[in-house]
Design a protein around this motif. Structure first.
Motif, mmCIF file in Angstrom:
data_model
loop_
_atom_site.group_PDB
_atom_site.id
_atom_site.type_symbol
_atom_site.label_atom_id
_atom_site.label_comp_id
_atom_site.label_asym_id
_atom_site.label_seq_id
_atom_site.Cartn_x
_atom_site.Cartn_y
_atom_site.Cartn_z
ATOM 1 N N ASP A 200 29.579 36.397 57.012
ATOM 2 C CA ASP A 200 29.165 37.619 56.321
ATOM 3 C C ASP A 200 30.084 37.922 55.135
ATOM 4 O O ASP A 200 30.284 39.064 54.776
ATOM 5 N N TRP A 201 30.658 36.904 54.532
ATOM 6 C CA TRP A 201 31.682 37.054 53.483
ATOM 7 C C TRP A 201 31.049 37.164 52.108
ATOM 8 O O TRP A 201 30.234 36.339 51.712
ATOM 9 N N THR A 202 31.439 38.195 51.377
ATOM 10 C CA THR A 202 31.096 38.336 49.966
ATOM 11 C C THR A 202 32.402 38.619 49.245
ATOM 12 O O THR A 202 32.972 39.704 49.405
ATOM 13 N N PRO A 203 32.908 37.662 48.471
ATOM 14 C CA PRO A 203 34.210 37.869 47.812
ATOM 15 C C PRO A 203 34.138 38.994 46.783
ATOM 16 O O PRO A 203 33.174 39.102 46.033
ATOM 17 N N GLU A 204 35.163 39.840 46.792
ATOM 18 C CA GLU A 204 35.250 40.938 45.823
ATOM 19 C C GLU A 204 36.024 40.511 44.582
ATOM 20 O O GLU A 204 35.954 41.162 43.556
ATOM 21 N N ASP A 205 36.753 39.444 44.684
ATOM 22 C CA ASP A 205 37.595 38.935 43.600
ATOM 23 C C ASP A 205 37.059 37.564 43.201
ATOM 24 O O ASP A 205 36.777 36.737 44.064
ATOM 25 N N GLU A 206 36.938 37.324 41.907
ATOM 26 C CA GLU A 206 36.375 36.036 41.458
ATOM 27 C C GLU A 206 37.231 34.841 41.839
ATOM 28 O O GLU A 206 36.742 33.721 41.911
ATOM 29 N N SER A 207 38.508 35.070 42.135
ATOM 30 C CA SER A 207 39.364 33.951 42.528
ATOM 31 C C SER A 207 39.367 33.727 44.040
ATOM 32 O O SER A 207 39.939 32.753 44.512
ATOM 33 N N ALA A 208 38.739 34.615 44.790
ATOM 34 C CA ALA A 208 38.685 34.454 46.243
ATOM 35 C C ALA A 208 37.761 33.301 46.597
ATOM 36 O O ALA A 208 36.822 32.997 45.863
ATOM 37 N N PRO A 209 38.001 32.662 47.719
ATOM 38 C CA PRO A 209 37.142 31.549 48.130
ATOM 39 C C PRO A 209 35.701 32.030 48.382
ATOM 40 O O PRO A 209 35.491 33.161 48.822
ATOM 41 N N SER A 210 34.773 31.162 48.111
ATOM 42 C CA SER A 210 33.361 31.458 48.389
ATOM 43 C C SER A 210 33.101 31.321 49.887
ATOM 44 O O SER A 210 33.945 30.833 50.636
#
Length: 107
Positions: free
Chosen positions: A68-78
């Protein structure tokens, strides 16, 4: 399959670095595959030290639901990256955020 934890840490460079200054406070999220919270903290500290950072303080640690992961930071892993990390054991960093340290005023 391992859980994924996000470990938010304040760090200082152990070596001279173009990226980080001694007058800056730096925060980074470490995305850590681990069996439990204590292991995630230990592994994050070990990886940061291996990469020449001293952990000043751990700000927080949270278990991530990789499904259920949606990264909030563009550098966070997908989401796909997190799934791969669960089997590979690889640790990933987010963006290193640097802020000017409050050094006080000289009189």
């Amino acid at each position: 399959m391992k859980n994924i934890y996000e470990v938010q840490a304040e760090v200082d460079p152990l070596l001279a670095s173009d990226k980080l200054s001694e007058t800056e406070t730096t925060f980074v999220s470490c995305y850590v595959p681990a069996d439990d919270l204590e292991s995630a903290i230990r592994l994050a500290r070990r990886q940061l030290e291996k990469d020449s950072y001293r952990v000043v303080e751990l700000e927080w640690v949270v278990k991530i639901d990789a499904d259920d992961w949606t990264p909030e930071d563009e550098s966070a892993p997908s989401k796909a990256d997190l799934k791969g990390m669960q089997t590979s054991g690889e640790i990933a960093y987010g963006t290193f955020y640097c802020y000017e340290k409050d050094l006080g005023t000289e009189q």
